[in-house]
Design a protein around this motif. Structure first.
Motif, PDB file in Angstrom:
ATOM      1  N   UNK A 177      45.542  80.372  36.142  1.00  9.22           N
ATOM      2  CA  UNK A 177      46.293  81.371  36.898  1.00  9.22           C
ATOM      3  C   UNK A 177      45.394  82.087  37.901  1.00  9.22           C
ATOM      4  N   UNK A 178      44.191  82.446  37.486  1.00 15.18           N
ATOM      5  CA  UNK A 178      43.293  83.180  38.371  1.00 15.18           C
ATOM      6  C   UNK A 178      42.787  82.343  39.545  1.00 15.18           C
ATOM      7  N   UNK A 179      42.971  81.032  39.480  1.00 10.42           N
ATOM      8  CA  UNK A 179      42.478  80.172  40.548  1.00 10.42           C
ATOM      9  C   UNK A 179      43.590  79.406  41.274  1.00 10.42           C
ATOM     10  N   UNK A 180      44.844  79.775  41.044  1.00 10.33           N
ATOM     11  CA  UNK A 180      45.922  79.087  41.769  1.00 10.33           C
ATOM     12  C   UNK A 180      46.174  79.796  43.105  1.00 10.33           C
ATOM     13  N   UNK A 181      46.513  79.052  44.145  1.00  7.93           N
ATOM     14  CA  UNK A 181      46.755  79.681  45.442  1.00  7.93           C
ATOM     15  C   UNK A 181      48.100  80.414  45.468  1.00  7.93           C
ATOM     16  N   UNK A 182      48.113  81.574  46.130  1.00  7.89           N
ATOM     17  CA  UNK A 182      49.332  82.350  46.292  1.00  7.89           C
ATOM     18  C   UNK A 182      49.743  82.229  47.754  1.00  7.89           C
ATOM     19  N   UNK A 227      44.153  84.654  43.004  1.00  5.90           N
ATOM     20  CA  UNK A 227      43.894  86.020  42.520  1.00  5.90           C
ATOM     21  C   UNK A 227      42.398  86.316  42.402  1.00  5.90           C
ATOM     22  N   UNK A 228      41.612  85.313  42.011  1.00  7.27           N
ATOM     23  CA  UNK A 228      40.160  85.523  41.918  1.00  7.27           C
ATOM     24  C   UNK A 228      39.569  85.792  43.302  1.00  7.27           C
ATOM     25  N   UNK A 229      40.040  85.065  44.315  1.00  8.67           N
ATOM     26  CA  UNK A 229      39.575  85.301  45.686  1.00  8.67           C
ATOM     27  C   UNK A 229      39.954  86.702  46.146  1.00  8.67           C
ATOM     28  N   UNK A 230      41.198  87.106  45.875  1.00 13.00           N
ATOM     29  CA  UNK A 230      41.663  88.434  46.297  1.00 13.00           C
ATOM     30  C   UNK A 230      40.861  89.539  45.620  1.00 13.00           C
TER      31      UNK A 230
END
Length: 133
Positions: A66-71, A81-84
């Motif tokens: 989840x933390x690495x899926x693109x939004x 979410x990790x990038x944000x």
């Protein structure tokens, strides 16, 4: 085979006679009940830890995915979410010592922030003036 059976008959009769005594039967029943309780606790403990370990592994895998899926979206630009979070920490900084870390989020929402009544127009004007300073 007949010898084993015939030799065990007196032993079985003696055991049957012992079991007929009330104090022996009560003691056996108590010991058996205690053993059953211990076995149930051991099975429950083993079962819960077995399933909890599997659930925790699945949850960890979900969190990582989840933390690495693109939004998708205009504001997120296909970032994860990790990038944000990383970009937010770079832009806004990180609290090294957060004084509100141990306070439950419901208490924060109720007493500190947007949980209160809306401001009147006078209060809003005063707030805007303070913000402009």
């Amino acid at each position: 085979m007949e010898k084993i059976f015939s030799d065990s008959i007196p032993l079985l009769e003696a055991l049957d006679a012992e079991l007929q005594q009330p104090e022996w039967a009560d003691e056996c029943a108590r010991a058996l009940a205690a053993t059953v309780v211990e076995l149930r606790q051991a099975v429950a403990s083993a079962t819960s830890s077995l399933f909890l370990d599997l659930i925790n592994v699945d949850c960890s895998a979900f969190i990582d995915e989840w933390n690495h899926h693109p939004i998708s979206g205009v504001s997120t630009k296909n970032q994860s979410p990790a990038d944000l979070r990383f970009l937010s920490e770079i832009e806004n900084g990180v609290y090294l010592d957060d004084p509100l870390e141990d306070i439950h989020p419901d208490l924060l929402a109720r007493y500190h922030g947007t949980g209160g009544p809306s401001l009147s127009s006078e209060d809003q004007d005063d707030a805007d003036e303070m913000h402009d300073l």
